[in-house]
Design a protein around this motif. Structure first.
Motif, short mmCIF file in Angstrom:
data_model
loop_
_atom_site.label_atom_id
_atom_site.label_comp_id
_atom_site.label_asym_id
_atom_site.label_seq_id
_atom_site.Cartn_x
_atom_site.Cartn_y
_atom_site.Cartn_z
N VAL A 35 0.84 -1.20 0.00
CA VAL A 35 0.00 0.00 0.00
C VAL A 35 0.87 1.25 0.00
N MET A 36 1.94 1.23 0.81
CA MET A 36 2.84 2.38 0.87
C MET A 36 3.46 2.66 -0.50
N TRP A 37 3.97 1.64 -1.18
CA TRP A 37 4.61 1.87 -2.49
C TRP A 37 3.60 2.28 -3.55
N PHE A 38 2.38 1.73 -3.47
CA PHE A 38 1.33 2.17 -4.39
C PHE A 38 1.07 3.66 -4.21
N TRP A 39 0.96 4.09 -2.95
CA TRP A 39 0.68 5.49 -2.66
C TRP A 39 1.84 6.37 -3.11
N ILE A 40 3.08 5.97 -2.84
CA ILE A 40 4.24 6.77 -3.25
C ILE A 40 4.29 6.92 -4.77
N LEU A 41 4.09 5.82 -5.49
CA LEU A 41 4.14 5.89 -6.95
C LEU A 41 2.97 6.67 -7.52
N TYR A 42 1.80 6.55 -6.90
CA TYR A 42 0.63 7.32 -7.35
C TYR A 42 0.88 8.82 -7.17
N ARG A 43 1.39 9.21 -6.00
CA ARG A 43 1.66 10.63 -5.76
C ARG A 43 2.80 11.12 -6.64
N ALA A 44 3.79 10.27 -6.92
CA ALA A 44 4.88 10.68 -7.81
C ALA A 44 4.34 10.94 -9.21
N LYS A 45 3.38 10.13 -9.64
CA LYS A 45 2.77 10.34 -10.95
C LYS A 45 1.99 11.65 -10.97
N LEU A 52 9.83 18.13 -9.30
CA LEU A 52 11.08 18.22 -10.05
C LEU A 52 11.26 19.57 -10.73
N GLY A 53 10.26 20.44 -10.65
CA GLY A 53 10.38 21.78 -11.22
C GLY A 53 10.07 21.85 -12.70
N TRP A 54 9.49 20.82 -13.26
CA TRP A 54 9.15 20.81 -14.68
C TRP A 54 7.87 21.58 -14.97
N ARG A 55 7.02 21.75 -13.95
CA ARG A 55 5.72 22.39 -14.13
C ARG A 55 5.38 23.14 -12.86
N HIS A 56 4.66 24.25 -12.99
CA HIS A 56 4.20 24.99 -11.82
C HIS A 56 2.93 24.36 -11.30
#
Length: 76
Positions: A35-45, A52-56
């Motif tokens: 569940v933790m890794w699912f949440w981390i990857l979902y929020r990273a997406k 990362l500063g690519w978008r405001h």
């Protein structure tokens, strides 16, 4: 320090015995880890480009405000 009884499945190091976890502890830990890794990857997406500063953070919301602006302009 001799004691502890014959529980088995434990490792003793410097007089301290570490017993093996029960099955439900191991399964619960693996489930929560998933569940933790699912949440981390979902929020990273979702937030990755912003972090990362690519978008405001305010970019990408034109669709929501665009519809409201036209609605307000038409009612005036």
């Amino acid at each position: 320090m001799g004691g502890g009884g014959g529980h088995g499945g434990g490792t003793t190091y410097k007089g301290y015995t570490i017993h093996r976890p029960k099955r439900w502890h191991a399964l619960t830990g693996k489930g929560l880890c998933a569940v933790m890794w699912f949440w981390i990857l979902y929020r990273a997406k979702q937030d990755g480009p912003v972090v990362l500063g690519w978008r405001h953070p305010w970019e990408g919301h034109e669709d929501h405000s665009h519809g409201h602006d036209h609605g307000h302009e038409a009612s005036h």
